[in-house]
Design a protein around this motif. Sequence first.
Motif, mmCIF file in Angstrom:
data_model
loop_
_atom_site.group_PDB
_atom_site.id
_atom_site.type_symbol
_atom_site.label_atom_id
_atom_site.label_comp_id
_atom_site.label_asym_id
_atom_site.label_seq_id
_atom_site.Cartn_x
_atom_site.Cartn_y
_atom_site.Cartn_z
ATOM 1 N N ASP A 90 64.290 70.234 101.559
ATOM 2 C CA ASP A 90 65.735 70.505 101.205
ATOM 3 C C ASP A 90 65.984 70.842 99.394
ATOM 4 N N THR A 91 65.354 72.400 99.814
ATOM 5 C CA THR A 91 65.577 73.032 98.508
ATOM 6 C C THR A 91 67.067 74.302 98.495
ATOM 7 N N ILE A 92 67.244 74.471 97.605
ATOM 8 C CA ILE A 92 67.934 75.790 97.227
ATOM 9 C C ILE A 92 67.893 76.439 96.594
ATOM 10 N N LEU A 93 67.830 77.874 96.156
ATOM 11 C CA LEU A 93 67.859 78.692 95.685
ATOM 12 C C LEU A 93 68.762 79.894 95.929
ATOM 13 N N VAL A 94 68.636 80.461 93.381
ATOM 14 C CA VAL A 94 70.239 80.660 93.003
ATOM 15 C C VAL A 94 69.710 81.330 92.338
ATOM 16 N N ASP A 95 69.742 82.239 91.970
ATOM 17 C CA ASP A 95 70.061 83.757 91.527
ATOM 18 C C ASP A 95 70.286 83.390 89.588
ATOM 19 N N TYR A 96 70.385 82.696 89.284
ATOM 20 C CA TYR A 96 70.293 82.145 87.967
ATOM 21 C C TYR A 96 69.568 80.608 87.580
ATOM 22 N N GLN A 97 69.052 80.698 86.086
ATOM 23 C CA GLN A 97 68.048 79.634 85.898
ATOM 24 C C GLN A 97 68.348 78.025 86.106
ATOM 25 N N PRO A 98 68.566 77.396 86.332
ATOM 26 C CA PRO A 98 69.120 75.335 87.280
ATOM 27 C C PRO A 98 69.280 75.239 85.734
ATOM 28 N N THR A 99 70.131 75.570 84.608
ATOM 29 C CA THR A 99 70.396 74.922 83.972
ATOM 30 C C THR A 99 71.477 73.753 84.166
ATOM 31 N N SER A 100 72.177 72.996 83.169
ATOM 32 C CA SER A 100 73.332 72.140 83.754
ATOM 33 C C SER A 100 74.504 73.344 83.200
ATOM 34 N N GLU A 101 74.242 74.619 82.314
ATOM 35 C CA GLU A 101 75.073 75.374 81.940
ATOM 36 C C GLU A 101 75.789 75.944 83.025
ATOM 37 N N ASN A 102 74.259 76.558 83.117
ATOM 38 C CA ASN A 102 74.979 77.269 84.354
ATOM 39 C C ASN A 102 75.118 76.799 86.150
ATOM 40 N N LEU A 150 62.577 74.831 84.849
ATOM 41 C CA LEU A 150 63.030 75.752 84.153
ATOM 42 C C LEU A 150 61.741 76.469 84.716
ATOM 43 N N TYR A 151 62.106 77.606 85.369
ATOM 44 C CA TYR A 151 60.656 78.300 85.235
ATOM 45 C C TYR A 151 60.363 79.438 83.817
ATOM 46 N N GLY A 152 59.461 79.485 82.790
ATOM 47 C CA GLY A 152 59.234 79.368 81.349
ATOM 48 C C GLY A 152 59.953 79.584 80.126
ATOM 49 N N TYR A 153 60.665 78.000 80.974
ATOM 50 C CA TYR A 153 60.521 77.051 79.381
ATOM 51 C C TYR A 153 59.462 76.361 78.483
ATOM 52 N N ASP A 154 59.532 76.235 77.231
ATOM 53 C CA ASP A 154 58.826 75.953 76.699
ATOM 54 C C ASP A 154 58.555 74.209 76.573
#
Length: 150
Positions: free
Chosen positions: A98-110, A18-22
């Motif tokens: 194997d990598t997947i690029l998505v247009d959202y923060q890859p949290t369980s919610e998203n 999670l990019y930018g997560y604290d």
Amino acid sequence: MSNIRITKQFTFETGHALYGYDGKCKNVHGHSYKLSVTVIGKPITDVSNVKYGMVIDFGDLKKIVKEEIVDIFDHATVFNKNTPHVELAKELSDRGHDTILVDYQPTSENMVIDFARKIKAQLPENIKLHSLRLQETDTSFAEWFQSDNE
């Protein structure tokens, strides 16, 4: 005829960061995800149909979810393509991962929102997606319900 809900469960291993997560989840790590997919519909009443009495064949539902979710996400690492993690993803990909690029923060919610969109697009017209439950750990999960999104 009554509407009936049918649920099929799936498991897959996926990494993410999670990019930018604290917290610790800013680091690349993985989960043994459990995905429960619940659809709703009326059982087939045509006695000449080989799927008589079924809302949807569990095998047909399995094929949709495996093709759209499990086969893609299993043993892959998911990154938000709109962050510098795209560089890490490229490095891993260049090394055969194997990598997947998505247009959202890859949290369980998203991820569960993304999965709902993908599964809904593949279901037969008479079958509706009722809910998804994406369990990330033994004690943490995200849920998506169609009734919350109408």
